[in-house]
Design a protein around this motif. Structure first.
Motif, short mmCIF file in Angstrom:
data_model
loop_
_atom_site.label_atom_id
_atom_site.label_comp_id
_atom_site.label_asym_id
_atom_site.label_seq_id
_atom_site.Cartn_x
_atom_site.Cartn_y
_atom_site.Cartn_z
N SER A 146 -25.29 9.14 2.47
CA SER A 146 -24.30 8.09 2.19
C SER A 146 -24.25 7.67 0.73
CB SER A 146 -24.56 6.86 3.08
OG SER A 146 -24.47 7.21 4.44
N LEU A 147 -24.60 8.57 -0.18
CA LEU A 147 -24.42 8.30 -1.60
C LEU A 147 -22.97 8.63 -1.95
CD1 LEU A 147 -25.71 7.42 -4.24
CD2 LEU A 147 -26.39 9.78 -4.64
N THR A 148 -22.30 7.71 -2.62
CA THR A 148 -20.85 7.84 -2.78
C THR A 148 -20.47 8.76 -3.94
OG1 THR A 148 -20.86 5.79 -4.09
CG2 THR A 148 -20.35 5.60 -1.74
N ASP A 149 -20.90 10.02 -3.87
CA ASP A 149 -20.45 11.01 -4.84
C ASP A 149 -19.01 11.40 -4.50
OD1 ASP A 149 -21.12 12.46 -2.46
OD2 ASP A 149 -21.09 14.28 -3.68
N MET A 150 -18.44 12.34 -5.24
CA MET A 150 -17.02 12.61 -5.01
C MET A 150 -16.76 13.35 -3.69
SD MET A 150 -16.07 15.29 -8.02
CE MET A 150 -16.97 16.82 -8.34
N GLY A 207 -16.37 8.44 -7.51
CA GLY A 207 -17.38 9.35 -6.98
C GLY A 207 -17.75 10.43 -7.97
N ALA A 208 -16.77 10.85 -8.80
CA ALA A 208 -17.05 11.88 -9.81
C ALA A 208 -18.06 11.38 -10.83
CB ALA A 208 -15.75 12.30 -10.49
N LEU A 209 -18.02 10.09 -11.14
CA LEU A 209 -19.00 9.52 -12.06
C LEU A 209 -20.41 9.57 -11.47
CD1 LEU A 209 -17.06 6.39 -13.43
CD2 LEU A 209 -17.48 8.57 -14.59
#
Length: 219
Positions: free
Chosen positions: A163-167, A14-16
């Motif tokens: 629902s964007l898989t950020d951190m 998610g950090a990426l």
């Protein structure tokens, strides 16, 4: 037994995504800041009006509403964006509106004598802006641009709402899977701080380089 290495791996993935959003959003924000900032000091009424409308709209409405509008409403007009495209667009346009006033203020801060020197050298308005005004205004912009970039980084958390898989999204997933709040949210707290520190250090380096280059021109 909880496999924390797997869960921390999810957060790092998610950090990426967060990093990607920050970089692309910042590029768009800088482009919009210069376009709208230069529009605000244009001699043309249409350019000034368009720039002012953009700035006031995006500064005067919520980033949440902007993100939802871009992602959920634009498809009704035939424009469908992926979550990351919607996130970059919302973040870049929002932060760019704040950056535009930084650009305008820095340009206005350049002394009249510099503009008079350009006239004496028979520079066109475009030449004066490109060769004299903007090189001197840029060091004035950079400190606030640092703050804007960090605000954009922190603002990336809103994309978890689509629902964007950020951190932040991944931390919520890990919390749901493990029942632990302390570890996932402490992890992203440290990651946000590390990214913000990297932005600050990078921009301070850039400030010194720009200042040295400007000193060389003045000398």
């Amino acid at each position: 037994m909880t496999n924390w290495s797997v869960h921390i791996g999810l957060i790092l993935e998610g950090a990426l995504v967060t990093l990607e959003l920050t970089v692309m959003g910042s590029v768009l924000a800088v482009i919009m800041a210069f376009l709208a900032g230069l529009g605000r000091v244009s001699r043309f009424w249409a350019a000034r009006s368009l720039a002012t409308a953009y700035i006031e709209f995006f500064r005067g409405t919520s980033i949440f509403v902007q993100l939802f509008w871009i992602y959920f409403v634009l498809p009704f007009a035939g424009v469908t964006l992926s979550p990351i495209q919607a996130g970059v667009l919302a973040l870049g346009l929002n932060v760019g509106a704040y950056g535009a006033e930084v650009v305008r203020g820095a340009i206005k801060a350049i002394g009249r004598e510099q503009r008079e020197a350009c006239i004496a050298l028979n520079f066109s308005r475009g030449q004066a802006m490109r060769h004299v005004i903007l090189p001197q205004a840029l060091p004035l912009m950079l400190p606030t641009f640092v703050n804007n970039a960090i605000e954009l980084l922190k603002g990336t958390a809103v994309v978890s709402l689509i629902s964007l898989t950020d951190m932040t999204f991944q931390a919520q997933v890990v919390r749901a899977q493990t029942g632990s709040t302390l570890i996932p949210f402490t992890t992203i707290l440290v990651l946000y701080f590390a990214m913000a520190l990297a932005i600050s250090c990078s921009m301070r380096f850039l400030e010194r380089r720009v200042a040295r280059g400007l000193d060389g021109v003045r000398a």
